[in-house]
Design a protein around this motif. Structure first.
Motif, PDB file in Angstrom:
ATOM      1  N   UNK A 156     -21.846  11.017  39.837  1.00 56.24           N
ATOM      2  CA  UNK A 156     -23.443  10.772  39.072  1.00 56.24           C
ATOM      3  C   UNK A 156     -23.385  11.194  37.352  1.00 56.24           C
ATOM      4  N   UNK A 157     -23.747  10.493  36.375  1.00 56.39           N
ATOM      5  CA  UNK A 157     -23.384  10.591  35.157  1.00 56.39           C
ATOM      6  C   UNK A 157     -24.142  10.900  33.979  1.00 56.39           C
ATOM      7  N   UNK A 158     -25.332  11.638  34.107  1.00 54.65           N
ATOM      8  CA  UNK A 158     -26.729  12.116  33.481  1.00 54.65           C
ATOM      9  C   UNK A 158     -26.394  12.356  32.164  1.00 54.65           C
ATOM     10  N   UNK A 159     -27.431  11.699  31.440  1.00 57.21           N
ATOM     11  CA  UNK A 159     -27.631  12.569  29.964  1.00 57.21           C
ATOM     12  C   UNK A 159     -26.639  13.015  29.053  1.00 57.21           C
ATOM     13  N   UNK A 160     -25.598  11.942  28.745  1.00 55.04           N
ATOM     14  CA  UNK A 160     -24.314  11.786  28.022  1.00 55.04           C
ATOM     15  C   UNK A 160     -25.266  10.516  26.829  1.00 55.04           C
ATOM     16  N   UNK A 161     -24.020  11.110  26.010  1.00 58.03           N
ATOM     17  CA  UNK A 161     -24.164  10.014  24.337  1.00 58.03           C
ATOM     18  C   UNK A 161     -22.960   9.488  24.430  1.00 58.03           C
ATOM     19  N   UNK A 162     -22.227   8.328  24.270  1.00 61.40           N
ATOM     20  CA  UNK A 162     -21.282   8.110  24.089  1.00 61.40           C
ATOM     21  C   UNK A 162     -20.591   7.077  22.610  1.00 61.40           C
TER      22      UNK A 162
END
Length: 336
Positions: free
Chosen positions: A279-285
Motif C-alpha cells: 500500500x502506498x498512501x498520501x504522496x505527491x508525484x
C-alpha cells in the motif's frame, strides 16, 4: 510490525525506528521492511524510485505513507546546475543522463519546450501550434512548406524529429528527418509506408470538397523538434546526447543559475512490478509515473500526480511504441 521513519535530514545508518533517528532514503527503508511493517515518509522531495523488495501478506501488508499532515513528493527529476553562457540568449551545462525521446526539462516546476519550429506561443497542450504543409509537394515521406526559414540545410536539421497531424486526423505520426531541400522548401522524413498513413493520414493527399467548395479536412499541421539549430526562443531547450550537454535559451538578461532547473531522470516514482499486498498512501508525484505491472492486491491511494509521462515520439503512427501513463496489470489492484 515495525514503523520506520524516513526524512531528508536522516541517515541511512540510523535505526529509522524513531522520528529523531530517521533513515534518509526510501531505498534504505525497503531493504529493511518485512510484511506488516509501515514506512512513515516525512516532508520533503525524494529523488528516487520507491520499489519494495518483498511482498506483504493479506493480513500484514507493506505500507508506505506520508506522515500525517506532511507533504511528501516523489520526483522523477534531478537538478541541473553549473550553467555557462554560450551567447546572449543561450546557456549550457553538462548532463550525464539521457532518456532519449522521454527527456523533459522544468524551470521552477513548470515544463519547458524542447527546441522546435515553429515556436510555441502559449501553454495549451491540445494546440500543437504547428505550421501547415501544402498538398502539392508533400507526401507520406516529405513535407512541403513555403514558410520554412531561409538558410536551412540538411545539416541544420540532422537528428530532428517531425510530428504531423494530417488528413483525417484520427491520430498523429512522428518520423525522423532524413534530409532537406532548400530549393523547394521540402522536409524529407522516414516515410511510414503503410495504409494507415498513406491512405488516411497523408499530408500530400488533397481534401475532398463539400458542395460549397469547402475542404472536408484542413491541410496537415506539423512541427519539427530535436535539433540544435531550432533553439531560438526563451524557454526552449535542447539536449545534445553525443556531447552530453543541455542547452537552454533564455530571455535577454536572464540567468538560469538563478532559477531551479530540473531534467527528468527516472520514469517511475513508484514501481510495484510483481509485488503483492503493498500500500502506498498520501504522496505527491511529479515528473514520473506509477507502475503496477503484474501486481496483486496492491493499493495506491490519495495520490496527486503531475507530468506523469512525456515523449516526443520517434517513428510511430497510431500509438506510442513504449509504455506511457500509469500502468496497472495483474489482479486485485486499486488506484484510488
Amino acid at each position: 510490525g515495525t514503523v520506520l521513519h524516513v526524512a531528508p535530514s536522516g541517515a541511512d545508518t540510523s535505526s529509522g525506528t524513531a522520528t529523531d533517528t530517521p533513515l534518509q532514503t526510501l531505498q534504505a527503508a525497503v531493504t529493511r521492511m518485512k510484511p506488516g511493517d509501515t514506512c512513515l515518509i516525512h516532508a520533503g522531495v525524494y529523488r528516487e524510485t520507491l520499489a519494495p523488495a518483498v511482498d506483504g501478506t493479506p493480513d500484514a501488508p507493506l505500507v508506505f505513507q506520508a506522515a500525517p499532515g506532511e507533504v511528501v513528493t516523489l520526483s522523477g527529476l534531478d537538478p541541473v546546475t553549473g550553467w555557462e553562457r554560450v551567447d546572449a540568449q543561450t546557456f549550457r551545462t553538462a548532463v550525464d543522463w539521457d532518456l532519449g525521446a522521454g527527456n523533459q526539462v522544468f524551470r521552477d516546476s513548470k515544463p519547458l519546450t524542447e527546441a522546435r519550429w515553429p515556436n510555441r506561443t502559449a501553454d495549451d497542450p491540445f494546440n500543437p501550434e504547428g505550421a501547415q504543409a501544402e498538398y502539392e509537394g508533400s507526401e507520406f515521406d516529405r513535407l512541403h512548406c513555403t514558410a520554412f526559414p531561409e538558410g536551412w540545410t540538411a545539416e541544420t536539421l540532422a537528428g530532428a524529429t517531425a510530428w504531423c497531424m494530417a488528413q483525417w486526423r484520427w491520430s498523429s505520426w512522428t518520423a525522423p528527418v532524413t534530409g532537406y531541400d532548400p530549393a523547394t522548401r521540402t522536409l524529407l522524413v522516414k516515410g511510414h509506408d503503410n495504409w494507415w498513413v498513406k491512405e488516411q493520414h497523408n499530408p500530400g493527399k488533397p481534401s475532398p470538397k463539400r458542395k460549397g467548395g469547402e475542404e472536408v479536412y484542413h491541410r496537415a499541421d506539423f512541427y519539427i523538434s530535436n535539433a540544435r539549430a531550432l533553439l531560438d526562443a526563451p524557454g526552449e531547450w535542447f539536449y545534445d546526447g553525443v556531447a552530453k550537454q543541455l542547452y537552454l535559451c533564455v530571455a535577454e538578461g536572464d540567468d538560469p543559475n538563478r532559477a531551479v532547473i530540473e531534467m527528468k531522470r527516472r520514469q517511475a516514482a513508484v514501481d510495484l512490478t510483481g509485488r503483492a499486498h503493498v500500500q502506498v498512501r498520501g504522496i505527491e508525484v511529479v515528473g514520473a509515473t506509477l507502475v503496477l505491472k503484474d501486481a496483486r492486491n496492491c493499493l495506491v491511494s490519495g495520490i496527486t500526480a503531475r507530468y506523469i509521462c512525456h515523449t516526443r515520439g520517434g517513428f510511430a503512427t497510431s500509438r506510442m511504441p513504449g509504455d506511457e501513463g500509469i500502468m496497472i496489470s495483474g489482479s486485485g489492484n486499486m488506484l484510488r
